[in-house]
Design an enzyme around this catalytic site. Structure first.
Site, PDB file in Angstrom:
ATOM      1  N   GLU A   1       2.556   9.748  -4.718  1.00 29.93           N
ATOM      2  CA  GLU A   1       2.150   8.412  -4.496  1.00 29.93           C
ATOM      3  C   GLU A   1       1.022   8.008  -3.784  1.00 29.93           C
ATOM      4  OE1 GLU A   1       2.861   5.447  -4.968  1.00 29.93           O
ATOM      5  OE2 GLU A   1       4.821   4.916  -5.125  1.00 29.93           O
TER       6      GLU A   1
ATOM      7  N   ASP B   1       4.863   2.392   1.411  1.00 28.37           N
ATOM      8  CA  ASP B   1       4.620   1.036   2.641  1.00 28.37           C
ATOM      9  C   ASP B   1       6.133   0.508   2.885  1.00 28.37           C
ATOM     10  OD1 ASP B   1       4.234  -1.700   3.104  1.00 28.37           O
ATOM     11  OD2 ASP B   1       2.537  -1.523   2.186  1.00 28.37           O
TER      12      ASP B   1
ATOM     13  N   LYS C   1       2.306   4.056   5.463  1.00 29.95           N
ATOM     14  CA  LYS C   1       2.290   2.831   6.529  1.00 29.95           C
ATOM     15  C   LYS C   1       3.618   2.482   7.005  1.00 29.95           C
ATOM     16  CE  LYS C   1      -0.625  -0.702   4.939  1.00 29.95           C
ATOM     17  NZ  LYS C   1      -0.746  -1.835   4.376  1.00 29.95           N
TER      18      LYS C   1
ATOM     19  N   PHE D   1      -4.937  -4.129   4.865  1.00 29.46           N
ATOM     20  CA  PHE D   1      -4.989  -4.170   3.556  1.00 29.46           C
ATOM     21  C   PHE D   1      -6.183  -3.010   3.063  1.00 29.46           C
ATOM     22  CE2 PHE D   1      -3.381  -6.636   0.308  1.00 29.46           C
ATOM     23  CZ  PHE D   1      -4.054  -5.872  -0.932  1.00 29.46           C
TER      24      PHE D   1
END
Ligand code: PRP
Length: 184
Positions: free
Chosen positions: A102, A106, A134, A155
């Site tokens: 991956e 998230d 994250k 972002f």
């Protein structure tokens, strides 16, 4: 003169050199774990395509590659929570040792769904490798077995990661200027 994409980048979070060094390390760790076991590297498209290409070359173990494409963001900055398979596996994975590759972990929605899916398809083992983690955004109890970098809740784009399908070819991990995604 900055490229048109670079003008949209607020700052560089992980440089090309840092990416290369860390991917080399991860490849060596995976080599030690998987030598002699013929694992199947399984890239979760689209985001992981750049990392996948570098990681498999950094891990000179006898292995195979496979791809699955899923989408849960549908051009939004928030996970919809519903994971859709947009391109399914093209082979039987019964009894295979999977290395899921991956780009970013998230909320955990994607990997929570995929772990169940691959187990239901008869995978023997699942090892999760993510370039970026994250953890501040996690809503599912998912952890990576191997993680390249922990990133803050900003972002991020580049090295495969997109905003609205763009910036995937930026060669480093950058933070997008807020005005770029708030205009959309
Ligand atoms: C991104 C990324 C992961 C997922 C992680 O995919 O590639 O698959 O989101 O987020 P989560 O932990 O909150 O589920 P996306 O749906 O944006 O598609 P893409 O890979 O085609 O960019």
């Amino acid at each position: 003169m900055k490229s048109e994409m670079e003008q949209d980048i607020l700052k560089v979070l992980v440089t090309e050199e840092e990416l290369k060094a860390r991917v080399t390390e991860m490849g060596a760790e995976l080599f030690e774990k998987f030598k002699g076991r013929n694992p199947l590297f399984l890239s979760v498209l689209k985001g992981s395509f750049v990392f996948m290409a570098d990681l498999v070359r950094a891990c000179q173990v006898q292995s195979e590659v496979e791809f699955i494409a899923v989408s849960s963001y549908q051009n939004s900055t928030q996970s919809s929570g519903t994971v859709q398979i947009t391109r399914d596996l093209q082979q039987d994975i019964t009894g295979r040792e999977l290395i899921i590759v991956e780009d970013i972990l998230d909320s955990g929605n994607t990997l929570a769904f995929l772990k169940d899916y691959f187990m239901s398809k008869g995978a023997k083992s699942i090892t999760i490798v993510t370039l970026l983690d994250k953890p501040s955004r996690r809503t599912k109890a998912i952890t990576a077995d191997y993680s390249g970098f922990t990133v803050p809740d900003e972002f991020v784009v580049g090295y495969g990661l997109d905003f609205a399908q763009k910036y995937r070819n930026v060669p480093y991990i950058g933070v997008l200027k807020p005005e770029v995604y708030s205009n959309n």
